[in-house]
Design an enzyme around this catalytic site. Sequence first.
Site, mmCIF file in Angstrom:
data_model
loop_
_atom_site.group_PDB
_atom_site.id
_atom_site.type_symbol
_atom_site.label_atom_id
_atom_site.label_comp_id
_atom_site.label_asym_id
_atom_site.label_seq_id
_atom_site.Cartn_x
_atom_site.Cartn_y
_atom_site.Cartn_z
ATOM 1 N N ARG A 181 -71.000 9.720 58.991
ATOM 2 C CA ARG A 181 -69.532 9.660 59.053
ATOM 3 C C ARG A 181 -68.911 8.422 58.406
ATOM 4 N NH1 ARG A 181 -69.686 14.745 59.227
ATOM 5 N NH2 ARG A 181 -69.484 15.793 61.217
ATOM 6 N N ASP A 198 -66.993 12.210 66.260
ATOM 7 C CA ASP A 198 -66.783 12.105 64.812
ATOM 8 C C ASP A 198 -65.390 11.606 64.454
ATOM 9 O OD1 ASP A 198 -69.362 12.841 64.175
ATOM 10 O OD2 ASP A 198 -68.896 14.974 64.225
ATOM 11 N N SER A 245 -71.761 25.318 66.536
ATOM 12 C CA SER A 245 -71.141 24.233 65.781
ATOM 13 C C SER A 245 -72.273 23.390 65.195
ATOM 14 C CB SER A 245 -70.255 23.404 66.712
ATOM 15 O OG SER A 245 -69.927 22.198 66.073
ATOM 16 N N ASP A 280 -62.401 25.860 59.624
ATOM 17 C CA ASP A 280 -61.406 24.851 60.024
ATOM 18 C C ASP A 280 -60.749 24.189 58.818
ATOM 19 O OD1 ASP A 280 -61.776 25.124 62.777
ATOM 20 O OD2 ASP A 280 -63.328 23.571 62.854
HETATM 21 N N1 ARG Z 1 -73.637 14.709 69.152
HETATM 22 C C1 ARG Z 1 -73.888 14.212 67.841
HETATM 23 C C2 ARG Z 1 -73.026 13.014 67.558
HETATM 24 O O1 ARG Z 1 -72.092 12.766 68.240
HETATM 25 C C3 ARG Z 1 -73.754 15.277 66.770
HETATM 26 C C4 ARG Z 1 -72.363 15.669 66.466
HETATM 27 C C5 ARG Z 1 -72.300 16.768 65.481
HETATM 28 N N2 ARG Z 1 -70.976 16.902 64.935
HETATM 29 C C6 ARG Z 1 -70.376 18.072 64.710
HETATM 30 N N3 ARG Z 1 -69.163 18.017 64.241
HETATM 31 N N4 ARG Z 1 -70.931 19.228 64.973
HETATM 32 O O2 ARG Z 1 -73.285 12.298 66.639
#
Ligand code: ARG
Length: 421
Positions: free
Chosen positions: A115, A144, A196, A34
């Site tokens: 983040r 995110d 992912s 990406d």
């Molecule tokens: N579900 C978790 C969260 O919202 C993990 C997210 C993982 N992020 C990713 N871009 N794969 O914090």
Amino acid sequence: MSREHEIPTARSASYEADPAHVHRVLLLYSGGLDTSVMLKWIQDSYGAEVVCLTVNLGQPGEDYAVIEGKALKLGALECHVVDAREQFAREYLAPAIKANALYGGGYPLFTALGRPLIAKLAVDYARDSGCDTIAHGCTGKGNDQVRIEATIATLAPELKVIAPVRSWQMGREEEIAYAREHGIPIKGGAEATPYSIDDNLWGRSSEGRWIEDLAQAPEDDVFQLVTRPEDAPDEPEQIALGFERGVPVALNGERLELVELIERVAAIGARHGVGIVDHIEDRIVGLKVRDIYEVPAAAIVLPAHQELEHLVCTIHQNQFKPQLDRQWAYLVYAGLWWEPLRGDLDAYMDEVNERVTGTIGLKLYKGHARVITRSSPHAVYDASLASFSQSGGLFSQSASPGFIELWSLQSRMAWRLRNSE
Ligand code: ARG
């Protein structure tokens, strides 16, 4: 390029970039498909310069020299690689440990904690490099984007944001085609759709593929960090975690910096199959999603911390704090790291944790970490009072009937009223 890959011009938030004003972009770059496609696409579509930032939060198996080389080859002006592990541990993980931070009963928030730091560093580097815009690779369906954009909009109102994945409407196939067309190397091949993944020092998440089928039990290939419990050693292992003021400082008597301590605990936990979480989660954008987490360090450190906290706190503190813990986890999950309530809650967490000093022993065995010993100079515990043998004057058993009489008074009256007809 087809029309749907063009840059969006309609904006719905004040911090979204006006394409005419995008001249130099700070791209949060991971080296994956990406953000590599994005690196080229931003240069081509906006005619903008791109500065890359790659943040090391302890995600295993990254070769940062390769990532940097790839960024430069794809036309980045510069690529900054920042080792933020120590800051992450001190400013983000330590407060999370003090708050026993778990969202939805099982997610120790490693991504949610990472983040705001990544976005803060993006702001710092964007300002230093004279960028007007920050770009990230989050989709429009996840948490995110909320965490990153809320951070940027809070800390740097002068900077704007673009989130190409949210708008460019390329699927994986089109991204791969775009990559081929533009000479972007594809890590790990283009055939199988990968999970992912997001990971750092505090854990790893996998989403996508069969994980989206709630009836499907986990396939073994998803576990890249933690040993399957059935393959874990047949011999249990005992460890001792030392805490000072709520933060782990020693493993088996050896003092360690927090980053190294977490790495070592994670390795031991992973070997024993500890920290697998198969979790349905309420995302902040309304979706309900299944995640597979591997959190070997958190699955050991958090229960140990909580146990020590229970030992040094009173019944009233122990009844009260979990409500605040939950609120803390929710705020952080929801991307509101910079919300003043989080600071208010931290003040309470720090105050309580002043006395959370001592050592917790745990036994690790085939997927479980169980607390087996505790000690603290601040334990609100007196073995002679708690003992079944006769104790002295401090605890008067003969006072108990009077206590019970008054303690149960209202409940007894209410019972009688409801049962007297
Ligand atoms: N579900 C978790 C969260 O919202 C993990 C997210 C993982 N992020 C990713 N871009 N794969 O914090």
